[in-house]
Write a protein that holds these residues in place. Structure first.
Motif, PDB file in Angstrom:
ATOM      1  N   ILE A  59      45.525  44.667  30.296  1.00 41.42           N
ATOM      2  CA  ILE A  59      44.595  43.539  30.344  1.00 41.42           C
ATOM      3  C   ILE A  59      43.404  43.786  29.410  1.00 41.42           C
ATOM      4  O   ILE A  59      42.835  42.847  28.853  1.00 41.42           O
ATOM      5  CB  ILE A  59      44.118  43.256  31.795  1.00 41.42           C
ATOM      6  N   ILE A  60      43.080  45.079  29.212  1.00 38.65           N
ATOM      7  CA  ILE A  60      41.991  45.407  28.289  1.00 38.65           C
ATOM      8  C   ILE A  60      42.377  45.010  26.860  1.00 38.65           C
ATOM      9  O   ILE A  60      41.556  44.523  26.083  1.00 38.65           O
ATOM     10  CB  ILE A  60      41.685  46.934  28.348  1.00 38.65           C
ATOM     11  N   PHE A  69      42.889  29.470  21.872  1.00 41.51           N
ATOM     12  CA  PHE A  69      44.018  30.347  22.198  1.00 41.51           C
ATOM     13  C   PHE A  69      45.128  30.132  21.176  1.00 41.51           C
ATOM     14  O   PHE A  69      45.270  29.037  20.620  1.00 41.51           O
ATOM     15  CB  PHE A  69      44.557  30.009  23.579  1.00 41.51           C
ATOM     16  N   LEU A  95      47.353  36.118  29.290  1.00 41.88           N
ATOM     17  CA  LEU A  95      46.614  35.133  30.072  1.00 41.88           C
ATOM     18  C   LEU A  95      45.520  34.445  29.269  1.00 41.88           C
ATOM     19  O   LEU A  95      45.256  33.263  29.435  1.00 41.88           O
ATOM     20  CB  LEU A  95      45.982  35.785  31.307  1.00 41.88           C
ATOM     21  N   PHE A  96      44.848  35.208  28.400  1.00 39.56           N
ATOM     22  CA  PHE A  96      43.769  34.561  27.633  1.00 39.56           C
ATOM     23  C   PHE A  96      43.912  34.825  26.146  1.00 39.56           C
ATOM     24  O   PHE A  96      42.953  34.890  25.409  1.00 39.56           O
ATOM     25  CB  PHE A  96      42.387  34.963  28.138  1.00 39.56           C
ATOM     26  N   VAL A 118      34.338  46.444  20.169  1.00 38.48           N
ATOM     27  CA  VAL A 118      34.367  45.010  20.485  1.00 38.48           C
ATOM     28  C   VAL A 118      33.941  44.777  21.942  1.00 38.48           C
ATOM     29  O   VAL A 118      33.145  43.883  22.225  1.00 38.48           O
ATOM     30  CB  VAL A 118      35.766  44.424  20.212  1.00 38.48           C
ATOM     31  N   LEU A 119      34.466  45.614  22.860  1.00 37.12           N
ATOM     32  CA  LEU A 119      34.070  45.455  24.265  1.00 37.12           C
ATOM     33  C   LEU A 119      32.565  45.666  24.415  1.00 37.12           C
ATOM     34  O   LEU A 119      31.863  44.886  25.062  1.00 37.12           O
ATOM     35  CB  LEU A 119      34.828  46.436  25.173  1.00 37.12           C
ATOM     36  N   HIS A 176      30.457  42.719  22.809  1.00 29.90           N
ATOM     37  CA  HIS A 176      30.424  41.499  23.614  1.00 29.90           C
ATOM     38  C   HIS A 176      29.743  41.718  24.966  1.00 29.90           C
ATOM     39  O   HIS A 176      29.297  40.768  25.593  1.00 29.90           O
ATOM     40  CB  HIS A 176      31.845  40.951  23.827  1.00 29.90           C
ATOM     41  N   PRO A 185      40.502  44.453  37.217  1.00 30.06           N
ATOM     42  CA  PRO A 185      41.561  43.684  36.536  1.00 30.06           C
ATOM     43  C   PRO A 185      41.778  42.303  37.157  1.00 30.06           C
ATOM     44  O   PRO A 185      42.053  41.344  36.436  1.00 30.06           O
ATOM     45  CB  PRO A 185      42.811  44.547  36.722  1.00 30.06           C
ATOM     46  N   LEU A 196      39.119  39.933  35.926  1.00 23.40           N
ATOM     47  CA  LEU A 196      39.389  39.586  34.523  1.00 23.40           C
ATOM     48  C   LEU A 196      40.533  38.575  34.445  1.00 23.40           C
ATOM     49  O   LEU A 196      40.444  37.569  33.748  1.00 23.40           O
ATOM     50  CB  LEU A 196      39.734  40.841  33.710  1.00 23.40           C
ATOM     51  N   ALA A 197      41.615  38.833  35.184  1.00 25.80           N
ATOM     52  CA  ALA A 197      42.775  37.945  35.115  1.00 25.80           C
ATOM     53  C   ALA A 197      42.441  36.546  35.621  1.00 25.80           C
ATOM     54  O   ALA A 197      42.889  35.553  35.061  1.00 25.80           O
ATOM     55  CB  ALA A 197      43.937  38.530  35.921  1.00 25.80           C
ATOM     56  N   ASN A 198      41.637  36.471  36.678  1.00 26.49           N
ATOM     57  CA  ASN A 198      41.369  35.170  37.282  1.00 26.49           C
ATOM     58  C   ASN A 198      40.275  34.380  36.593  1.00 26.49           C
ATOM     59  O   ASN A 198      40.299  33.147  36.583  1.00 26.49           O
ATOM     60  CB  ASN A 198      40.989  35.343  38.757  1.00 26.49           C
ATOM     61  N   PHE A 237      38.629  35.104  33.370  1.00 28.98           N
ATOM     62  CA  PHE A 237      38.317  35.216  31.948  1.00 28.98           C
ATOM     63  C   PHE A 237      38.466  33.908  31.193  1.00 28.98           C
ATOM     64  O   PHE A 237      37.624  33.520  30.400  1.00 28.98           O
ATOM     65  CB  PHE A 237      39.187  36.290  31.295  1.00 28.98           C
ATOM     66  N   SER A 238      39.573  33.192  31.444  1.00 32.23           N
ATOM     67  CA  SER A 238      39.796  31.994  30.640  1.00 32.23           C
ATOM     68  C   SER A 238      39.004  30.799  31.160  1.00 32.23           C
ATOM     69  O   SER A 238      39.013  29.739  30.553  1.00 32.23           O
ATOM     70  CB  SER A 238      41.292  31.676  30.587  1.00 32.23           C
ATOM     71  N   TYR A 242      30.370  35.493  30.394  1.00 30.08           N
ATOM     72  CA  TYR A 242      31.329  36.120  29.472  1.00 30.08           C
ATOM     73  C   TYR A 242      31.007  37.581  29.243  1.00 30.08           C
ATOM     74  O   TYR A 242      31.854  38.468  29.324  1.00 30.08           O
ATOM     75  CB  TYR A 242      31.298  35.398  28.117  1.00 30.08           C
ATOM     76  N   PHE A 272      33.083  41.116  29.895  1.00 29.11           N
ATOM     77  CA  PHE A 272      33.321  42.179  28.903  1.00 29.11           C
ATOM     78  C   PHE A 272      32.758  43.514  29.389  1.00 29.11           C
ATOM     79  O   PHE A 272      33.353  44.567  29.167  1.00 29.11           O
ATOM     80  CB  PHE A 272      32.701  41.808  27.552  1.00 29.11           C
ATOM     81  N   ALA A 328      35.199  44.904  31.699  1.00 26.11           N
ATOM     82  CA  ALA A 328      36.331  45.433  30.931  1.00 26.11           C
ATOM     83  C   ALA A 328      35.974  46.770  30.299  1.00 26.11           C
ATOM     84  O   ALA A 328      36.785  47.706  30.288  1.00 26.11           O
ATOM     85  CB  ALA A 328      36.749  44.436  29.857  1.00 26.11           C
TER      86      ALA A 328
END
Lengths: 280, 288
Positions: free
Chosen positions: A122-123, A139, A217-218, B32-33, B36, B239, B242-244, B246-247, B255, B259, B262
């Motif tokens: 996921i990272i 996306f 997912l993203f 990058v992590l 952000h 995780p 992030l999965a739920n 992030f988008s 945001y 990050f 993460a």
């Protein structure tokens, strides 16, 4: 003497108990494997129909809905990541094995790719979101493929490195003696000698990324319609499974299980195929 | 230069660049992590880690529930998985013989090949109801997530430990048998001490994997950012957040905080995996 005997008996009993526990642990592991495979067979295979392969996603309740969009999207994502990941991993692995050998740089790079192999997927998704999705503003299938490629590269590097090292030095020497330059020796002799091993590595790399959901997912996000434009959001089998199974609609859940069965059995088949190949 | 060959020059340098790209990718991930996450790091500082309230709608971002959920689910999974995995490693290395050994070895490795989303689906639809019945709770929560995580990491621990056990020289085992040792005596007093470093390495490596596992946990963890009072209650993990979220995140600080989460996960799992690799598993390679 009696004491020795009783201690021997005690050790024998401990022995039987310990070995039984180890066998029991193995049975528990195998039990879960069969439980999960059984669920896939009963819930998944029973929902597989021709419609799944020729129809696209439809709103819940409007039967029959299909998986064509997700299957095509998934194949395209996996294929694109293979196109990016395999040449990079192959060349990097070649450098480590043929040029770097056991130099400090080569060993350091080996360790780094081992670490990358275990990094949370996921990272990688978050990273690709930061470098591709955010700057471009949307996306895309390409972003998804890049994320999958980054996951695949270390797998290909390590297997290539290991497999090239198994090719006998005499083969190389014979080619050098004929005056071949090193790159030709590598491409025409060493690769040929290691082709089965490299193919297995590629298969395992593809199998590794084909089951990934989190990094998509993203990056590729999802799409409920048939689309082959990699520069836009794209459907994948795994993200479709995620959305369908999490939905409250029974017909969607059934399709979710069918896609789980298709994907899991495809990945298991690639794994078993790779194993058989390398044994030959 | 006598032996200069353009093809060689190109091939060597292109392949060198590709191997350097591994380092470049890893450094870029960190950069990058961090880049952000900077807004969130500057605004919330280290307090982020200990703040217990995660309420994006109120612009409150505290990572503690997620960190706590990650650590408790991972720790519980390790407690459940390690004894079973070591039992399997002992079985594969010392008990099973011939075709049975390779058949069961393959089966255990196939457990690792099943996609994690399938574990999540199976967990939600088949394992959650079971836990529900057994405990009388909703069945969603840290314990369920841990059990599923445990099943997922068992094959990794088992495979690496088995390889470490397999490096024990036969002569050591035979000498012990000659002294009248039982099989368990040999395992306990010869093989385990010999393979100890590799076994510990395999456990730490699996710990690193469990920390970052996403899909299997997302289905069954409950995604509740309240602090749970027991492992039977719904919780969340880094995780899972992030999965739920992030988008769907809106707002710069939201945001940036994702990050930041993460980055924390990456630093922790990178450290754990590197420790397993450098402190333990490297020695195994030398022995073998």
């Amino acid at each position: 003497m009696v004491k020795v005997n009783s201690s021997y008996k005690k050790r024998k009993i401990t022995n039987i108990i310990a070995l039984s526990l180890a066998s029991l642990a193995t049975l528990i592991g195998i039990f879960f494997l069969f439980w999960i495979l059984g669920v896939l067979v009963f819930n998944g295979l029973s929902h597989i129909s021709l419609d799944l392969f020729i129809k696209d996603g439809a709103p819940p309740g409007i039967a029959p809905s299909g998986l064509r969009h997700a299957l095509v999207g998934h194949l395209m994502l996996t294929f694109a990541s293979t196109i990016i990941g395999v040449p990079m991993g192959l060349l990097a692995g070649t450098y480590l094995s043929e040029y770097g050998r056991s130099s400090r740089f080569a060993n350091f790079t080996r360790d780094l790719s081992d670490i990358m192999m275990s990094a949370p997927s996921i990272i990688i998704g978050v990273f690709v979101y930061g470098i591709l999705v955010m700057p471009l503003g949307h996306f895309s299938g390409w972003a998804g493929s890049v994320a999958l490629a980054i996951i695949m590269i270390p797998v290909i590097i390590r297997t290539t490195d290991d497999m090239l090292a198994l090719v006998p030095i005499e083969l190389r020497e014979a080619a050098y003696a004929l005056g071949a330059p090193k790159w030709k020796v590598i491409v025409q002799i060493v690769y040929k000698g290691a082709i089965t091993g490299i193919t297995t590595g590629v298969l395992l790399g593809v199998a590794r990324v084909a089951g990934e959901t989190a990094p998509l997912l993203f990056t590729a996000f999802n799409n409920n319609f048939f689309a082959t434009d990699m520069s836009n959001s794209m459907a994948s089998l795994t993200v479709t499974m995620f959305n369908y199974t999490m939905s409250p609609f029974e017909d969607w859940q059934a399709i979710g299980w069918a896609s789980a069965a298709i994907l899991a059995f495809a990945i298991l088949a690639i794994n078993i195929g790779g194993r058989l190949l390398i044994k030959k | 230069m006598k032996n200069f060959n353009v093809g060689d020059f190109i091939f060597e340098n292109v392949s060198r660049v590709m191997s350097i790209s591994v380092l470049v990718i890893l450094v870029s991930i960190f950069y990058v992590l961090y880049d952000h996450a900077k807004l969130s790091i500057d605004t919330l500082g280290f307090g982020f880690i200990f703040d217990t309230e995660w309420a994006p709608n109120l612009e409150k971002f505290g990572a503690f529930p997620a960190i706590y959920g990650t650590l408790t689910s991972t720790a519980t999974a390790m407690v459940l998985a390690t004894p079973l995995a070591l039992g399997i490693a002992i079985f594969l290395s010392e008990i099973a013989r011939g075709r049975l050994k390779s058949l069961i070895g393959t089966m255990i490795e196939l457990l690792a090949a099943i996609p994690s989303i399938v574990y999540g689906m199976w967990g939600l639809f088949f394992f959650v109801p079971l836990i529900q019945k057994l405990t009388g709770t909703s069945g969603i929560g840290t314990l369920t997530a841990s059990i599923i995580l445990a099943i997922m990491i068992i094959p990794f621990t088992a495979a690496v430990s088995r390889d470490a056990m397999d490096t024990t020289p036969d002569i050591l085992k035979e000498s012990a048998y000659a002294l009248g040792a039982t099989k368990w005596d040999v395992i306990k007093d010869v093989i385990i001490p010999f393979a100890k470093v590799g076994v510990i390495g395999s456990v730490i490596l699996s710990l690193g994997r469990a920390l970052g596992e996403t899909m299997a946990v997302t289905f069954v963890m409950g995604n509740s950012t309240n602090m749970p009072s027991s492992i039977l209650e719904p919780a969340t993990s880094i995780p899972v957040i992030l999965a739920n979220e992030f988008s769907e995140a809106d707002g710069d600080l939201y945001y940036s905080s994702l990050f930041y989460l993460a980055l924390i996960l990456f630093v922790v799992s990178f450290t754990v995996i590197a420790v397993a690799k450098f402190a333990f598993l490297r020695k195994v390679r030398k022995n073998g």
